[in-house]
Write a protein that holds these residues in place. Structure first.
Motif, mmCIF file in Angstrom:
data_model
loop_
_atom_site.group_PDB
_atom_site.id
_atom_site.type_symbol
_atom_site.label_atom_id
_atom_site.label_comp_id
_atom_site.label_asym_id
_atom_site.label_seq_id
_atom_site.Cartn_x
_atom_site.Cartn_y
_atom_site.Cartn_z
ATOM 1 N N MET A 1 0.825 -1.186 0.000
ATOM 2 C CA MET A 1 0.000 0.000 0.000
ATOM 3 C C MET A 1 0.870 1.251 0.000
ATOM 4 N N PRO A 2 0.376 2.357 -0.570
ATOM 5 C CA PRO A 2 1.145 3.611 -0.521
ATOM 6 C C PRO A 2 1.328 4.093 0.917
ATOM 7 N N SER A 3 2.423 4.803 1.136
ATOM 8 C CA SER A 3 2.703 5.359 2.456
ATOM 9 C C SER A 3 2.421 6.854 2.439
ATOM 10 N N THR A 4 1.513 7.303 3.305
ATOM 11 C CA THR A 4 1.133 8.707 3.394
ATOM 12 C C THR A 4 1.330 9.190 4.827
ATOM 13 N N LEU A 5 1.050 10.474 5.049
ATOM 14 C CA LEU A 5 1.120 11.014 6.410
ATOM 15 C C LEU A 5 0.128 10.304 7.330
ATOM 16 N N GLU A 6 -1.024 9.980 6.789
ATOM 17 C CA GLU A 6 -2.021 9.274 7.597
ATOM 18 C C GLU A 6 -1.530 7.873 7.970
ATOM 19 N N THR A 7 -0.776 7.234 7.076
ATOM 20 C CA THR A 7 -0.220 5.917 7.382
ATOM 21 C C THR A 7 0.708 5.992 8.583
ATOM 22 N N ILE A 8 1.559 7.024 8.632
ATOM 23 C CA ILE A 8 2.481 7.179 9.758
ATOM 24 C C ILE A 8 1.713 7.506 11.033
ATOM 25 N N ASP A 9 0.690 8.356 10.925
ATOM 26 C CA ASP A 9 -0.125 8.686 12.095
ATOM 27 C C ASP A 9 -0.798 7.442 12.672
ATOM 28 N N PRO B 1 10.748 6.759 -2.538
ATOM 29 C CA PRO B 1 10.352 7.158 -1.180
ATOM 30 C C PRO B 1 11.042 8.464 -0.769
ATOM 31 N N VAL B 2 10.276 9.343 -0.138
ATOM 32 C CA VAL B 2 10.803 10.606 0.383
ATOM 33 C C VAL B 2 10.789 10.522 1.903
ATOM 34 N N TYR B 3 11.956 10.623 2.525
ATOM 35 C CA TYR B 3 12.068 10.440 3.970
ATOM 36 C C TYR B 3 11.873 11.775 4.699
ATOM 37 N N ILE B 4 11.113 11.707 5.780
ATOM 38 C CA ILE B 4 10.808 12.882 6.578
ATOM 39 C C ILE B 4 10.914 12.524 8.059
ATOM 40 N N ASN B 5 11.131 13.545 8.881
ATOM 41 C CA ASN B 5 11.140 13.395 10.338
ATOM 42 C C ASN B 5 9.888 14.052 10.901
ATOM 43 N N ILE B 6 9.111 13.268 11.603
ATOM 44 C CA ILE B 6 7.857 13.757 12.190
ATOM 45 C C ILE B 6 7.974 13.713 13.711
ATOM 46 N N ASP C 1 -0.200 -1.135 7.656
ATOM 47 C CA ASP C 1 -0.415 -1.385 6.224
ATOM 48 C C ASP C 1 0.828 -1.923 5.523
ATOM 49 N N GLY C 2 1.610 -2.740 6.228
ATOM 50 C CA GLY C 2 2.796 -3.312 5.630
ATOM 51 C C GLY C 2 4.015 -2.413 5.643
ATOM 52 N N HIS C 3 3.906 -1.207 6.187
ATOM 53 C CA HIS C 3 5.021 -0.272 6.267
ATOM 54 C C HIS C 3 5.561 -0.257 7.694
ATOM 55 N N THR C 4 6.870 -0.158 7.818
ATOM 56 C CA THR C 4 7.533 -0.114 9.121
ATOM 57 C C THR C 4 8.355 1.158 9.221
ATOM 58 N N PHE C 5 8.213 1.856 10.322
ATOM 59 C CA PHE C 5 8.919 3.121 10.543
ATOM 60 C C PHE C 5 9.707 3.042 11.850
ATOM 61 N N GLU C 6 10.786 3.789 11.880
ATOM 62 C CA GLU C 6 11.647 3.820 13.054
ATOM 63 C C GLU C 6 11.323 5.050 13.901
ATOM 64 N N ALA C 7 11.203 4.852 15.194
ATOM 65 C CA ALA C 7 10.845 5.941 16.103
ATOM 66 C C ALA C 7 11.816 5.973 17.278
ATOM 67 N N ARG D 1 10.133 11.239 18.121
ATOM 68 C CA ARG D 1 10.519 11.515 16.734
ATOM 69 C C ARG D 1 10.394 10.236 15.914
ATOM 70 N N VAL D 2 9.739 10.354 14.768
ATOM 71 C CA VAL D 2 9.514 9.209 13.880
ATOM 72 C C VAL D 2 10.185 9.482 12.541
ATOM 73 N N LEU D 3 11.024 8.555 12.098
ATOM 74 C CA LEU D 3 11.636 8.635 10.778
ATOM 75 C C LEU D 3 10.734 7.868 9.810
ATOM 76 N N GLY D 4 9.927 8.621 9.049
ATOM 77 C CA GLY D 4 8.982 8.005 8.125
ATOM 78 C C GLY D 4 9.339 8.299 6.685
ATOM 79 N N TYR D 5 8.555 7.746 5.798
ATOM 80 C CA TYR D 5 8.756 7.976 4.370
ATOM 81 C C TYR D 5 7.400 8.046 3.671
ATOM 82 N N LEU D 6 7.365 8.828 2.614
ATOM 83 C CA LEU D 6 6.164 8.990 1.806
ATOM 84 C C LEU D 6 6.408 8.389 0.432
ATOM 85 N N ILE D 7 5.442 7.632 -0.061
ATOM 86 C CA ILE D 7 5.522 7.043 -1.399
ATOM 87 C C ILE D 7 4.360 7.600 -2.211
#
Length: 310
Positions: A35-43, A184-189, A225-231, A260-266
């Motif tokens: 599945m695509p990774s969005t801001l809502e996915t990280i939330d 993928p575009v990596y962001i810090n949230i 949704d199959g995505h893993t993020f580092e926090a 702090r969460v290191l996420g990515y957007l696809i």
């Protein structure tokens, strides 16, 4: 002894049989929904970790109960309609409670994640990062069948070719489907978690899981949704109270935790210009048309319905 026939549900590649959906060299294959990774996915991943992984309980007036979790940015009218038990008759929030708020989003080029370099989309069809490659069984089988049935050798020879469909042989014309996705575009949230309670015992019960969940480190993983993020948890867990005021206000203890969460957007979500997933096939054979075909010359016996074949 009669020859044993084997079902031709495979393709021979480099002397090895690659079966369609069973396994390759003992490694089982399966389809993975990506599945695509969005801001809502990280939330949602962060909320899921807090709600399901930590699963915080605290002592209250009705016993040892699960502490409710709410988003601080949601409308008050929605909170009241969604769960009427969150507020009392005066409209005040019932304590203890945990609130979450996304405070900032940072795109830092010095922290690019696992993709350090930029790559542009591949044409109008998009797709930058290759995620999978699979054999296109139908088209590969068509090439193998056509080559197997083709006559070879001198025309006056007794046996000029196999001329047999599905003859077991090494097939070099393998059609692959290459699957690509946007880069993928990596962001810090940064998220702000606030623990609110009336008594110190409640704060101790809610704060302890944050301190012991990750052990001697502050890093942990969240997924959705199959995505893993580092926090990462902070080193300092600040606490504020209104005890020193000695006023008539309700007792309140707050512990603020900055995560702090290191996420990515696809992709760009609903505003994405390219497909979410691009599928391309490789060319296995190049054919050049005859010169007469390029020049569109007429066949001498055109009246009989004959023409130059490409």
């Amino acid at each position: 002894m009669p020859r044993k026939h084997k079902a031709q549900d495979y393709t021979i590649v480099n002397g090895k049989e690659e079966k369609d959906a069973v396994s390759i060299e003992g490694v089982k294959l399966r389809e993975i929904a990506f599945m695509p990774s969005t801001l809502e996915t990280i939330d949602r991943a962060f909320t899921k970790w807090l709600d399901e992984t930590l699963n915080i309980f605290s002592s209250g007036h009705n016993g040892f109960e699960k502490v409710p979790i709410i988003w601080a940015g949601s409308e008050r009218s929605f909170q009241v309609k969604n769960d009427k038990n969150l507020r009392d008759d005066r409209g005040q929030l019932k304590l203890p409670i945990i609130t979450i708020e996304r405070t900032s989003i940072e795109k830092d080029p010095s922290k690019p994640g696992t993709v350090p370099a930029h790559a542009y989309p591949n044409g109008a069809r998009g797709g930058t990062l290759t995620t999978a490659r699979r054999i296109q069984q139908d088209k590969t089988n068509n090439f193998a069948t056509a080559d197997s049935a083709r006559r070879r050798g001198n025309i006056d020879a007794r046996n000029v070719g196999r001329t047999q469909l599905n003859f077991p042989r090494k097939n070099k014309k393998i059609v692959y489907e290459t699957i690509t996705i946007p880069l993928p575009v990596y962001i810090n949230i940064k998220y702000s978690i606030v623990l609110k309670a009336e008594y110190r015992q409640q704060i101790n019960e809610m704060l302890t899981p944050f301190l012991v969940e990750t052990g001697q480190i502050t890093q942990f993983m969240i997924n959705y949704d199959g995505h893993t993020f580092e926090a990462f948890l902070p080193n300092d867990f600040g606490s504020e109270t209104n005890f020193a005021d000695m006023g008539e206000e309700e007792r309140l203890i707050e512990n603020k935790i900055e995560v702090r969460v290191l996420g990515y957007l696809i992709g760009a979500g609903k505003n994405e210009k390219h497909p979410k997933v691009s599928i391309r096939e490789n060319a296995v054979q190049i054919r050049l048309p005859r010169e007469r075909t390029i020049a569109e010359d007429d066949h001498p016996e055109k009246s009989k319905g004959r023409f130059y074949r490409e």
